[in-house]
Motif scaffolding. Structure first.
Motif, PDB file in Angstrom:
ATOM      1  N   PHE A   1     -73.474   6.929 -21.411  1.00 41.60           N
ATOM      2  CA  PHE A   1     -74.219   8.184 -21.386  1.00 41.60           C
ATOM      3  C   PHE A   1     -75.504   8.116 -21.965  1.00 41.60           C
ATOM      4  CE2 PHE A   1     -70.028  10.238 -20.485  1.00 41.60           C
ATOM      5  CZ  PHE A   1     -70.187  10.333 -19.145  1.00 41.60           C
ATOM      6  N   THR A   2     -76.706   8.074 -20.991  1.00 38.99           N
ATOM      7  CA  THR A   2     -78.342   7.947 -21.319  1.00 38.99           C
ATOM      8  C   THR A   2     -78.476   9.446 -22.584  1.00 38.99           C
ATOM      9  OG1 THR A   2     -78.951   8.720 -18.983  1.00 38.99           O
ATOM     10  CG2 THR A   2     -79.467   6.656 -19.456  1.00 38.99           C
TER      11      THR A   2
ATOM     12  N   LYS B   1     -74.090  10.292  -8.702  1.00 40.00           N
ATOM     13  CA  LYS B   1     -74.514   9.521 -10.228  1.00 40.00           C
ATOM     14  C   LYS B   1     -75.002   8.056  -9.770  1.00 40.00           C
ATOM     15  CE  LYS B   1     -70.597   7.623 -12.616  1.00 40.00           C
ATOM     16  NZ  LYS B   1     -69.286   7.487 -11.336  1.00 40.00           N
ATOM     17  N   VAL B   2     -76.091   7.573 -11.218  1.00 37.96           N
ATOM     18  CA  VAL B   2     -76.650   6.291 -11.235  1.00 37.96           C
ATOM     19  C   VAL B   2     -76.715   5.858 -12.419  1.00 37.96           C
ATOM     20  CG1 VAL B   2     -78.649   5.055 -10.285  1.00 37.96           C
ATOM     21  CG2 VAL B   2     -78.619   7.809  -9.746  1.00 37.96           C
ATOM     22  N   VAL B   3     -75.486   4.545 -12.379  1.00 36.66           N
ATOM     23  CA  VAL B   3     -75.238   3.497 -13.341  1.00 36.66           C
ATOM     24  C   VAL B   3     -76.339   2.386 -12.904  1.00 36.66           C
ATOM     25  CG1 VAL B   3     -73.992   1.877 -14.275  1.00 36.66           C
ATOM     26  CG2 VAL B   3     -73.047   4.138 -12.923  1.00 36.66           C
ATOM     27  N   ALA B   4     -77.101   2.309 -13.844  1.00 35.04           N
ATOM     28  CA  ALA B   4     -78.494   1.074 -14.582  1.00 35.04           C
ATOM     29  C   ALA B   4     -78.360  -0.177 -14.809  1.00 35.04           C
ATOM     30  CB  ALA B   4     -79.329   1.633 -15.501  1.00 35.04           C
ATOM     31  N   GLU B   5     -77.956  -1.778 -13.781  1.00 39.64           N
ATOM     32  CA  GLU B   5     -77.114  -2.509 -15.110  1.00 39.64           C
ATOM     33  C   GLU B   5     -78.289  -3.644 -14.905  1.00 39.64           C
ATOM     34  OE1 GLU B   5     -72.903  -4.608 -13.267  1.00 39.64           O
ATOM     35  OE2 GLU B   5     -74.472  -4.557 -11.392  1.00 39.64           O
TER      36      GLU B   5
ATOM     37  N   LEU C   1     -85.909   7.872 -16.485  1.00 41.63           N
ATOM     38  CA  LEU C   1     -86.612   8.049 -15.581  1.00 41.63           C
ATOM     39  C   LEU C   1     -84.457   8.613 -14.067  1.00 41.63           C
ATOM     40  CD1 LEU C   1     -87.693   4.145 -14.355  1.00 41.63           C
ATOM     41  CD2 LEU C   1     -89.569   6.891 -13.458  1.00 41.63           C
ATOM     42  N   GLY C   2     -84.565   8.828 -14.926  1.00 40.20           N
ATOM     43  CA  GLY C   2     -82.913   9.513 -14.891  1.00 40.20           C
ATOM     44  C   GLY C   2     -81.279   9.145 -14.874  1.00 40.20           C
ATOM     45  N   CYS C   3     -81.336   7.771 -14.388  1.00 41.56           N
ATOM     46  CA  CYS C   3     -79.712   7.513 -14.741  1.00 41.56           C
ATOM     47  C   CYS C   3     -79.627   7.712 -15.324  1.00 41.56           C
ATOM     48  CB  CYS C   3     -80.240   5.570 -14.423  1.00 41.56           C
ATOM     49  SG  CYS C   3     -81.659   5.094 -13.606  1.00 41.56           S
ATOM     50  N   HIS C   4     -77.894   7.893 -15.058  1.00 43.37           N
ATOM     51  CA  HIS C   4     -76.711   8.939 -15.764  1.00 43.37           C
ATOM     52  C   HIS C   4     -76.486   7.607 -17.173  1.00 43.37           C
ATOM     53  CE1 HIS C   4     -77.457  10.668 -12.506  1.00 43.37           C
ATOM     54  NE2 HIS C   4     -77.265  11.771 -12.943  1.00 43.37           N
ATOM     55  N   VAL C   5     -76.006   6.654 -16.599  1.00 45.33           N
ATOM     56  CA  VAL C   5     -75.168   5.663 -17.314  1.00 45.33           C
ATOM     57  C   VAL C   5     -76.133   4.685 -17.378  1.00 45.33           C
ATOM     58  CG1 VAL C   5     -72.694   4.223 -17.421  1.00 45.33           C
ATOM     59  CG2 VAL C   5     -73.279   6.864 -16.550  1.00 45.33           C
ATOM     60  N   VAL C   6     -75.733   3.846 -18.547  1.00 42.84           N
ATOM     61  CA  VAL C   6     -76.616   2.147 -18.737  1.00 42.84           C
ATOM     62  C   VAL C   6     -75.407   1.847 -18.945  1.00 42.84           C
ATOM     63  CG1 VAL C   6     -79.132   2.391 -19.174  1.00 42.84           C
ATOM     64  CG2 VAL C   6     -76.729   2.255 -21.005  1.00 42.84           C
ATOM     65  N   GLN C   7     -75.388   0.154 -18.260  1.00 43.48           N
ATOM     66  CA  GLN C   7     -74.917  -1.282 -19.135  1.00 43.48           C
ATOM     67  C   GLN C   7     -75.133  -2.079 -18.701  1.00 43.48           C
ATOM     68  OE1 GLN C   7     -71.491  -1.545 -15.817  1.00 43.48           O
ATOM     69  NE2 GLN C   7     -71.017  -3.685 -16.470  1.00 43.48           N
ATOM     70  N   GLY C   8     -75.470  -2.977 -19.813  1.00 33.74           N
ATOM     71  CA  GLY C   8     -76.599  -4.020 -19.940  1.00 33.74           C
ATOM     72  C   GLY C   8     -76.496  -4.770 -21.487  1.00 33.74           C
TER      73      GLY C   8
END
Ligand code: C2E
Ligand code: CA
Ligand code: CA
Length: 287
Positions: free
Chosen positions: A44-45, A228-232, A246-253
Motif C-alpha cells: 500500500f502506498t 483500486k489502482v496497482v502500479a506495476e 498521483l494516487g495509485c493505491h498499491v505498488v509492485q516492482g
C-alpha cells in the motif's frame, strides 16, 4: 517448384517437431513437479503495509536452471497446457498462504494470473470457492488477474460470465497490463472489476509531465468506478514517490522486491515488517 516445396515442408516439419518437443517437455515438467511459485510483494502506498503477493510461475529445469515464464507460457498456451500451470500456481499459492497464516505471517492476499483458457472453464468459480474453503480461507484472500486480450477475443461469452461469477462470489478481479491493449475502456464499463494494474510501460517514464498526467487521469477514472489502482514495474524511489503522489493505491516492482521463492519471501517479510515497525516507533527510516 520442387526446391521451394521441399524447403517449406521442412520448415513446417521443424515447427511441428519443436512444438511436439515443448509439449512433451511441459507435460513432463508438470508430472515431475518442476514448476515453482515465486512471490512478489505488493505494498500500500499510503501506509507501507503489505497488500499481498503476486504468484509468478518459474520452471525449475533440471539442466537449464530457473526458466522464466516468457519462455514457456506462450508455448504452454499453444499446447493447451497453460490452464494446468495456472491451476498449479493457484494451488501452490493458496497452500503457501495457508502455511504462512499458520506460522503467524499475516499475508492479506495472493494474486494469480488467469490465462484465457483458464477463464473459459465454466466451473472456475466453484473450483476456487472449494479451494479457499478447504483451507478455511475466504474469497477476499484471492485476486484473479485477467488480461484484456482475453476480453477482446471472447466478446461472447464464457470468459465474461466467469469474471462476473468470480466477482459475485467475492473474489477480486483486476485487469492486468492495463494501458497496453485496445479494449480497456469498453471492458471497464461492462465488467465489475475491483481494480486495474497499470502496465510497467506507463510507470517507466515517470516522473514526466505527460506520463504523470495519464496516470493521474486513470486514477480519477478508476476512483469514479470504485476501482483500486496497482502500479506495476515500480523500480526506483522516484517511481514510488510519483505514483504515490498521483494516487495509485498499491505498488509492485523491483523497487520493493523482485519475485522470490517462498522461503526467501519469509525472510523478506520478517525484515520488511521489522523496518516498518522501526519506522512507526521513529527509530529508523523507510527502507
Ligand atoms: P505479469 O503478470 O505482468 O507479471 C509481472 C511481470 O513483471 C513479472 O515477470 C515480474 O517479474 C515483472 N516485474 C515485476 N516488477 C518489475 C519491475 O520493477 N521491473 C521489471 N522490468 N519487471 C518487473 P515474470 O515473472 O517474468 O512473468 C512474466 C509474465 O508471465 C507475467 O506478466 C504473466 O503474464 C506471465 N505469467 C507468470 N506466471 C504465470 C502463470 O502462473 N500463469 C499465466 N497464465 N501467466 C503467468
Ligand atoms: Ca499479472
Ligand atoms: Ca502485468
Amino acid at each position: 517448384g520442387r526446391g521451394r516445396y521441399y524447403a517449406y515442408s521442412t520448415k513446417l516439419a521443424e515447427e511441428i517437431e519443436t512444438r511436439r518437443h515443448l509439449f512433451q517437455q511441459i507435460t513432463r515438467a508438470l508430472s515431475e513437479d518442476q514448476f515453482e511459485a515465486y512471490l512478489q510483494p505488493q505494498i500500500f502506498t499510503d501506509t507501507g503495509a503489505i497488500y499481498g503477493c503476486e504468484v509468478l510461475a518459474r520452471w525449475r529445469h533440471p539442466e537449464r536452471g530457473i526458466v522464466p515464464p516468457a519462455t514457456f507460457i506462450a508455448a504452454a498456451e499453444e499446447a493447451g497446457l497453460v490452464d494446468q500451470i495456472d491451476r498449479l500456481m493457484i494451488v501452490k499459492g493458496l497452500d503457501l498462504l495457508e502455511e504462512f497464516l499458520a506460522k503467524g505471517i499475516d499475508l492479506p492476499s495472493i494474486s494469480v494470473n488467469a490465462s484465457p483458457q483458464t477463464l473459459r472453464d465454466p466451473h472456475l468459480t466453484d473450483r476456487l470457492l472449494q479451494d479457499v474453503h478447504e483451507r478455511l480461507l475466504t474469497p477476499d484472500r484471492l485476486t484473479v488477474e485477467v488480461l484484456e486480450s482475453t476480453l477482446i477475443e471472447n466478446d461472447d461469452d464464457v470468459a465474461l460470465r466467469t469474471i462476473e461469477q468470480l466477482a459475485a462470489a467475492g473474489f477480486s478481479v483486476v485487469m492486468d497490463d492495463f494501458g497496453t491493449g485496445y479494449a480497456s475502456m469498453s471492458n471497464l464499463s461492462r465488467l465489475r472489476l475491483s481494480g486495474i494494474k497499470l502496465d510497467q510501460s506507463l510507470i517507466k517514464p515517470v516522473p514526466n509531465p505527460r506520463a504523470d498526467s495519464i496516470i493521474s487521469a486513470l486514477v480519477t477514472l478508476a476512483a469514479s468506478l470504485e476501482m483500486k489502482v496497482v502500479a506495476e514495474g515500480v523500480e526506483t524511489d522516484q517511481h514510488f514517490e510519483t505514483v504515490r503522489r498521483l494516487g495509485c493505491h498499491v505498488v509492485q516492482g523491483y523497487g520493493v522486491s523482485r519475485p522470490m521463492p517462498a522461503d526467501t519471501f519469509q525472510n523478506w517479510y520478517a525484515d520488511y515488517c521489522g523496518s516498518q515497525a522501526r519506522l512507526r516507533t521513529g527509530s529508523g527510516r523507510r527502507a
